[in-house]
Design a protein around this motif. Structure first.
Motif, PDB file in Angstrom:
ATOM      1  N   THR A  20       2.374 -35.256 -21.036  1.00  0.00           N
ATOM      2  CA  THR A  20       3.108 -34.552 -22.076  1.00  0.00           C
ATOM      3  C   THR A  20       3.936 -33.411 -21.512  1.00  0.00           C
ATOM      4  O   THR A  20       5.066 -33.212 -21.919  1.00  0.00           O
ATOM      5  CB  THR A  20       2.145 -34.003 -23.141  1.00  0.00           C
ATOM      6  OG1 THR A  20       1.166 -33.201 -22.496  1.00  0.00           O
ATOM      7  CG2 THR A  20       1.495 -35.126 -23.899  1.00  0.00           C
ATOM      8  N   LEU A 143      -4.248 -31.943 -34.798  1.00  0.00           N
ATOM      9  CA  LEU A 143      -3.119 -31.518 -33.968  1.00  0.00           C
ATOM     10  C   LEU A 143      -2.273 -32.714 -33.530  1.00  0.00           C
ATOM     11  O   LEU A 143      -1.047 -32.602 -33.419  1.00  0.00           O
ATOM     12  CB  LEU A 143      -3.612 -30.733 -32.766  1.00  0.00           C
ATOM     13  CG  LEU A 143      -4.236 -29.376 -33.117  1.00  0.00           C
ATOM     14  CD1 LEU A 143      -4.860 -28.748 -31.887  1.00  0.00           C
ATOM     15  CD2 LEU A 143      -3.215 -28.454 -33.740  1.00  0.00           C
ATOM     16  N   THR A 144      -2.903 -33.853 -33.315  1.00  0.00           N
ATOM     17  CA  THR A 144      -2.147 -35.065 -32.996  1.00  0.00           C
ATOM     18  C   THR A 144      -1.277 -35.464 -34.177  1.00  0.00           C
ATOM     19  O   THR A 144      -0.113 -35.843 -34.008  1.00  0.00           O
ATOM     20  CB  THR A 144      -3.093 -36.212 -32.611  1.00  0.00           C
ATOM     21  OG1 THR A 144      -3.870 -35.798 -31.481  1.00  0.00           O
ATOM     22  CG2 THR A 144      -2.339 -37.476 -32.282  1.00  0.00           C
ATOM     23  N   LEU A 147       1.632 -33.125 -34.267  1.00  0.00           N
ATOM     24  CA  LEU A 147       2.577 -33.423 -33.190  1.00  0.00           C
ATOM     25  C   LEU A 147       3.405 -34.665 -33.505  1.00  0.00           C
ATOM     26  O   LEU A 147       4.628 -34.657 -33.375  1.00  0.00           O
ATOM     27  CB  LEU A 147       1.834 -33.607 -31.869  1.00  0.00           C
ATOM     28  CG  LEU A 147       2.701 -33.874 -30.645  1.00  0.00           C
ATOM     29  CD1 LEU A 147       3.625 -32.696 -30.378  1.00  0.00           C
ATOM     30  CD2 LEU A 147       1.830 -34.141 -29.445  1.00  0.00           C
ATOM     31  N   GLY A 150       5.842 -33.904 -36.146  1.00  0.00           N
ATOM     32  CA  GLY A 150       6.963 -33.124 -35.636  1.00  0.00           C
ATOM     33  C   GLY A 150       7.922 -33.947 -34.799  1.00  0.00           C
ATOM     34  O   GLY A 150       9.106 -33.651 -34.723  1.00  0.00           O
ATOM     35  N   LEU A 151       7.428 -34.983 -34.152  1.00  0.00           N
ATOM     36  CA  LEU A 151       8.290 -35.831 -33.318  1.00  0.00           C
ATOM     37  C   LEU A 151       9.058 -36.856 -34.137  1.00  0.00           C
ATOM     38  O   LEU A 151      10.033 -37.415 -33.676  1.00  0.00           O
ATOM     39  CB  LEU A 151       7.456 -36.557 -32.255  1.00  0.00           C
ATOM     40  CG  LEU A 151       6.919 -35.696 -31.127  1.00  0.00           C
ATOM     41  CD1 LEU A 151       6.005 -36.509 -30.234  1.00  0.00           C
ATOM     42  CD2 LEU A 151       8.042 -35.085 -30.317  1.00  0.00           C
ATOM     43  N   ALA A 167      10.910 -32.546 -29.171  1.00  0.00           N
ATOM     44  CA  ALA A 167       9.572 -32.533 -28.578  1.00  0.00           C
ATOM     45  C   ALA A 167       9.107 -31.105 -28.336  1.00  0.00           C
ATOM     46  O   ALA A 167       7.960 -30.760 -28.632  1.00  0.00           O
ATOM     47  CB  ALA A 167       9.563 -33.319 -27.270  1.00  0.00           C
ATOM     48  N   ALA A 170       8.081 -29.556 -31.584  1.00  0.00           N
ATOM     49  CA  ALA A 170       6.796 -30.084 -32.061  1.00  0.00           C
ATOM     50  C   ALA A 170       5.638 -29.469 -31.278  1.00  0.00           C
ATOM     51  O   ALA A 170       4.620 -29.088 -31.863  1.00  0.00           O
ATOM     52  CB  ALA A 170       6.782 -31.605 -31.936  1.00  0.00           C
ATOM     53  N   TYR A 171       5.782 -29.357 -29.959  1.00  0.00           N
ATOM     54  CA  TYR A 171       4.726 -28.746 -29.151  1.00  0.00           C
ATOM     55  C   TYR A 171       4.552 -27.272 -29.506  1.00  0.00           C
ATOM     56  O   TYR A 171       3.432 -26.768 -29.561  1.00  0.00           O
ATOM     57  CB  TYR A 171       5.007 -28.916 -27.659  1.00  0.00           C
ATOM     58  CG  TYR A 171       4.670 -30.285 -27.148  1.00  0.00           C
ATOM     59  CD1 TYR A 171       3.345 -30.685 -27.017  1.00  0.00           C
ATOM     60  CD2 TYR A 171       5.660 -31.190 -26.807  1.00  0.00           C
ATOM     61  CE1 TYR A 171       3.019 -31.947 -26.566  1.00  0.00           C
ATOM     62  CE2 TYR A 171       5.346 -32.455 -26.348  1.00  0.00           C
ATOM     63  CZ  TYR A 171       4.023 -32.828 -26.229  1.00  0.00           C
ATOM     64  OH  TYR A 171       3.707 -34.074 -25.785  1.00  0.00           O
ATOM     65  N   THR A 173       5.048 -25.887 -32.368  1.00  0.00           N
ATOM     66  CA  THR A 173       4.326 -25.839 -33.646  1.00  0.00           C
ATOM     67  C   THR A 173       2.835 -26.049 -33.429  1.00  0.00           C
ATOM     68  O   THR A 173       2.004 -25.332 -33.999  1.00  0.00           O
ATOM     69  CB  THR A 173       4.877 -26.923 -34.598  1.00  0.00           C
ATOM     70  OG1 THR A 173       6.264 -26.682 -34.803  1.00  0.00           O
ATOM     71  CG2 THR A 173       4.135 -26.921 -35.922  1.00  0.00           C
ATOM     72  N   VAL A 174       2.481 -26.994 -32.574  1.00  0.00           N
ATOM     73  CA  VAL A 174       1.066 -27.263 -32.299  1.00  0.00           C
ATOM     74  C   VAL A 174       0.415 -26.048 -31.640  1.00  0.00           C
ATOM     75  O   VAL A 174      -0.691 -25.646 -32.004  1.00  0.00           O
ATOM     76  CB  VAL A 174       0.909 -28.531 -31.431  1.00  0.00           C
ATOM     77  CG1 VAL A 174      -0.507 -28.669 -30.910  1.00  0.00           C
ATOM     78  CG2 VAL A 174       1.292 -29.758 -32.245  1.00  0.00           C
TER      79      VAL A 174
END
Length: 185
Positions: A20, A143-144, A147, A150-151, A167, A170-171, A173-174
């Motif tokens: 990732t 969280l997955t 993610l 968000g993607l 990406a 999204a990361y 935000t996580v």
């Protein structure tokens, strides 16, 4: 089929999944990605030993407070990354995150176990470990989902690869979701 047998047969039936961090920063060498993860572990290791000594001397609250401040700061920074963030700076932030975890998690455990009667200590330790594992499993699932949401559509991401800006967002935000969640574990 066994992973080590595939090269012998000359058939690569599956593509190797990308890391990732390497996906977000495609030019990052694998050794740098390893250093980022190792930095957090080394920070935790160093501060767990030091926080244990401070806890033996007295109150757990000052050590825990410093650890929480480190974790909040590192979590905020990780939630505001960009593609131009230098990797050495990311390593330093991960050291502080690890230090915060080492200074906050150990005192929480010690403080909780001090109030448990000796006859119930084994049951309390088992219950704490079980609760931690269940919380981690639920956290990873949530969280997955955040993610992937968000993607965008997962079929598009698999077929074309993720847009680096999307990406990164999204990361981020996580990481911002994790920041207060890490303090409650």
């Amino acid at each position: 089929m066994c992973q080590s047998v595939r090269p012998l047969l000359g058939k690569a039936t599956q593509k190797k999944p990308k890391s990732t961090l390497a996906t977000v920063k495609p030019r990052a060498p694998r050794t740098m990605v390893s250093r980022i993860a190792t930095a957090s572990a080394l920070g935790a290791m160093a501060t767990m030993m030091l926080s244990g000594r401070f806890i033996d001397r007295g109150d757990v609250r000052p050590v825990m407070l410093v650890g929480v401040i480190f974790m909040i700061g590192a979590g905020w920074f990780l939630g505001h990354l960009s593609a131009s963030t230098p990797l050495p700076l990311l390593v330093v932030v991960m050291v502080f995150q690890g230090m915060g975890g080492g200074m906050s998690q150990l005192p929480i455990t010690v403080g909780a176990m001090e109030v448990v009667p000796p006859t119930l200590l084994a049951q309390a330790a088992t219950l704490r470990a079980l609760n931690k594992q269940v919380a981690q499993a639920v956290g990873v699932a949530l969280l997955t989902a955040a993610l992937v949401g968000g993607l965008g559509d997962s079929r598009i991401v698999e077929a074309t690869g993720a847009n680096p800006v999307l990406a990164q967002s999204a990361y981020n935000t996580v990481f911002l979701i994790i920041d207060p969640g890490a303090l409650s574990s």
